[in-house]
Design an enzyme around this catalytic site. Structure first.
Site, PDB file in Angstrom:
ATOM      1  N   TYR A 178       0.868  -1.114  -0.025  1.00 21.34           N
ATOM      2  CA  TYR A 178      -0.107   0.056   0.025  1.00 21.34           C
ATOM      3  C   TYR A 178       0.840   1.059   0.072  1.00 21.34           C
ATOM      4  O   TYR A 178       0.653   2.229  -0.473  1.00 21.34           O
ATOM      5  CB  TYR A 178      -0.960  -0.054   1.133  1.00 21.34           C
ATOM      6  CG  TYR A 178      -2.143  -0.920   0.842  1.00 21.34           C
ATOM      7  CD1 TYR A 178      -2.027  -2.214   1.296  1.00 21.34           C
ATOM      8  CD2 TYR A 178      -3.275  -0.423  -0.044  1.00 21.34           C
ATOM      9  CE1 TYR A 178      -3.014  -3.116   0.503  1.00 21.34           C
ATOM     10  CE2 TYR A 178      -4.290  -1.345  -0.646  1.00 21.34           C
ATOM     11  CZ  TYR A 178      -4.326  -2.485   0.034  1.00 21.34           C
ATOM     12  OH  TYR A 178      -5.244  -3.388  -0.489  1.00 21.34           O
ATOM     13  N   GLN A 206     -14.722   2.236  -7.970  1.00 23.99           N
ATOM     14  CA  GLN A 206     -14.017   1.154  -7.313  1.00 23.99           C
ATOM     15  C   GLN A 206     -12.565   1.557  -6.956  1.00 23.99           C
ATOM     16  O   GLN A 206     -11.950   0.850  -6.016  1.00 23.99           O
ATOM     17  CB  GLN A 206     -13.889  -0.041  -8.457  1.00 23.99           C
ATOM     18  CG  GLN A 206     -15.277  -0.585  -8.753  1.00 23.99           C
ATOM     19  CD  GLN A 206     -15.277  -1.708  -9.456  1.00 23.99           C
ATOM     20  OE1 GLN A 206     -14.926  -2.947  -9.321  1.00 23.99           O
ATOM     21  NE2 GLN A 206     -15.017  -1.226 -10.961  1.00 23.99           N
ATOM     22  N   HIS A 209     -14.904   1.323  -2.600  1.00 19.70           N
ATOM     23  CA  HIS A 209     -13.755   0.258  -2.059  1.00 19.70           C
ATOM     24  C   HIS A 209     -12.808   1.081  -0.976  1.00 19.70           C
ATOM     25  O   HIS A 209     -11.665   0.469  -0.739  1.00 19.70           O
ATOM     26  CB  HIS A 209     -12.970  -0.393  -2.968  1.00 19.70           C
ATOM     27  CG  HIS A 209     -13.720  -1.291  -3.926  1.00 19.70           C
ATOM     28  ND1 HIS A 209     -13.337  -1.636  -5.062  1.00 19.70           N
ATOM     29  CD2 HIS A 209     -14.954  -1.902  -3.610  1.00 19.70           C
ATOM     30  CE1 HIS A 209     -14.457  -2.533  -5.687  1.00 19.70           C
ATOM     31  NE2 HIS A 209     -15.190  -2.817  -4.626  1.00 19.70           N
ATOM     32  N   THR A 266     -13.375  -0.567 -16.257  1.00 15.88           N
ATOM     33  CA  THR A 266     -13.654  -1.775 -15.564  1.00 15.88           C
ATOM     34  C   THR A 266     -13.686  -3.141 -16.079  1.00 15.88           C
ATOM     35  O   THR A 266     -14.555  -3.079 -17.028  1.00 15.88           O
ATOM     36  CB  THR A 266     -14.706  -1.408 -14.286  1.00 15.88           C
ATOM     37  OG1 THR A 266     -14.550  -2.900 -13.305  1.00 15.88           O
ATOM     38  CG2 THR A 266     -16.019  -1.529 -14.958  1.00 15.88           C
ATOM     39  N   SER A 267     -13.138  -4.076 -15.717  1.00 19.13           N
ATOM     40  CA  SER A 267     -13.217  -5.387 -16.224  1.00 19.13           C
ATOM     41  C   SER A 267     -14.500  -6.287 -15.962  1.00 19.13           C
ATOM     42  O   SER A 267     -14.593  -7.252 -16.406  1.00 19.13           O
ATOM     43  CB  SER A 267     -11.783  -6.242 -15.728  1.00 19.13           C
ATOM     44  OG  SER A 267     -11.811  -6.352 -14.402  1.00 19.13           O
ATOM     45  N   ASN A 273     -14.065   1.583 -22.536  1.00 25.61           N
ATOM     46  CA  ASN A 273     -13.102   0.623 -22.343  1.00 25.61           C
ATOM     47  C   ASN A 273     -11.905   0.533 -23.470  1.00 25.61           C
ATOM     48  O   ASN A 273     -12.593   0.841 -24.715  1.00 25.61           O
ATOM     49  CB  ASN A 273     -13.638  -0.886 -21.813  1.00 25.61           C
ATOM     50  CG  ASN A 273     -12.584  -1.530 -21.109  1.00 25.61           C
ATOM     51  OD1 ASN A 273     -11.359  -1.775 -21.551  1.00 25.61           O
ATOM     52  ND2 ASN A 273     -13.169  -2.132 -19.831  1.00 25.61           N
ATOM     53  N   GLU A 312     -10.943  -2.212 -24.491  1.00 24.09           N
ATOM     54  CA  GLU A 312     -11.447  -3.607 -25.093  1.00 24.09           C
ATOM     55  C   GLU A 312     -12.981  -3.863 -24.888  1.00 24.09           C
ATOM     56  O   GLU A 312     -13.642  -3.249 -24.086  1.00 24.09           O
ATOM     57  CB  GLU A 312     -10.695  -4.878 -24.556  1.00 24.09           C
ATOM     58  CG  GLU A 312     -10.713  -4.936 -23.189  1.00 24.09           C
ATOM     59  CD  GLU A 312      -9.580  -6.025 -22.190  1.00 24.09           C
ATOM     60  OE1 GLU A 312      -8.899  -6.247 -22.881  1.00 24.09           O
ATOM     61  OE2 GLU A 312      -9.913  -6.240 -21.227  1.00 24.09           O
TER      62      GLU A 312
END
Ligand code: BV8
Length: 268
Positions: free
Chosen positions: A72, A114, A130, A218-219, A243, A245
């Site tokens: 971190y 996130q 998060h 984000t995936s 994205n 992709e």
């Protein structure tokens, strides 16, 4: 130069954007990629020899608090040297545009990120799902503090450039100044930890009324956030993916770096 299909996608999207009442942006690590912050599942997903997600767990922290704090600390020091990119600015400018509109338009906009890097802090209506790299929580008394100290503890200084465990004794890791007996942890949501209840309430409220979800960088792997897309689409809300992709189903797809696609799509 926009091709016929991208022009129609852009035009169709902007018509929906104009007509939408409650717009939500769900952001992931790709939003910060152009600021130089490694994503989790790209090539940057490794730190030293570890998969980043394997360190983001209570078990890893309990087993090796020094290694987790080095991880971190490395991310804090990296992010402290970065700036928000054009995609972060596009979201902030879009929020300003919505807020400056007349009441009749009564559109709402909120960013659910996130990311824990704090790079969306220019956005007012922001939920850090998060948590934050720059907040600590005492494992004894629960005290929560903002902390942008570099380094967060002297013993961590320089570990960000090392590839070896520093094996820092607990008493030299970040300590609670309030109860003076607790080890601090990053105030983030680790895997196998529940999200903060108050944050879940806000997210639930927003997902129930959302009619346009912008899914940015984000995936769509990490739950519960990954489930938000279906929550909106199953109620008839529209989904726009930004994205590099193709990920999942969407009504609109903007393939490319979001620092480029987002300002154009949002007209800011
Ligand atoms: C929970 C904070 C209930 C920490 C993060 C088995 C056991 C236990 C749990 C589970 C299990 N199976 C599933 C679960 C649930 C688990 C989960 O989803 N696991 C996944 C891996 C399957 N979720 C949880 O544990 C959550 N809590 O469920 O509580 C519970 C309780 C007890 C036991 C069980 C369940 C908590 C999840 C939160 C974890 N914390 N972060 C930290 O950061 O250190 S998650 C972490 O991943 C980050 O927040 C990150 O944002 C997030 C998601 O990743 P992405 O943001 O999507 O990043 P990624 O790299 O994957 O993708 C980047 C994308 O950007 C790519 O698509 C790429 O193409 C794109 N991109 C790249 N460049 C650009 C771009 N796009 C546009 N422009 C660019 N320039």
């Amino acid at each position: 130069m926009a091709t016929a299909s991208t022009t129609s996608t852009l035009e169709r999207f902007q018509k929906v954007l104009q007509a939408s009442k409650h717009i939500v942006a769900l952001c992931g690590a790709g939003l910060s990629a152009e600021s130089g912050v490694p994503t989790f599942r790209g090539k940057g997903g490794l730190w030293r020899t570890f998969d980043a997600t394997s360190l983001a767990t209570p078990r890893s922290f309990a087993a090796n608090p020094s290694r987790v704090w080095e991880f971190y600390h490395y991310r804090r020091e990296l992010v402290l040297k970065t700036e928000p990119n054009k995609a972060h600015k596009a979201l902030k400018d879009f929020e300003d545009k919505i807020l400056s509109q007349s009441k009749e338009k009564n559109q709402t906009f909120i960013v659910l990120t996130q990311n824990v890097d704090g790079l969306s802090s220019g956005t007012k209506n922001l939920v850090e799902i998060h948590g934050s790299l720059f907040r600590t929580r005492c494992i004894e008394c629960g005290d929560i503090q903002n902390n942008r100290d570099s380094p967060i503890a002297p013993a961590l200084k320089g570990t960000e450039t090392s590839n070896l465990d520093a094996n820092i004794p607990i008493e030299k890791l970040p300590q609670c100044l309030k109860c003076k007996k607790g080890l601090l942890r990053p105030d983030v949501i680790w895997f196998e930890e529940n999200l903060n209840e108050d944050i879940v309430k806000i997210i639930e409220f927003e997902l129930k009324r959302c009619d346009l979800l912008l899914v940015i960088g984000t995936s769509g792997i990490v739950y519960p956030a990954a489930g938000y897309v279906t929550r909106v689409s199953s109620r008839g809300g529209k989904v726009a993916q930004f994205n590099i992709e193709k990920v999942g189903k969407a009504d609109f797809e903007f393939i490319g770096p979001c620092g480029e696609t987002l300002p154009t799509a949002l007209g800011v």
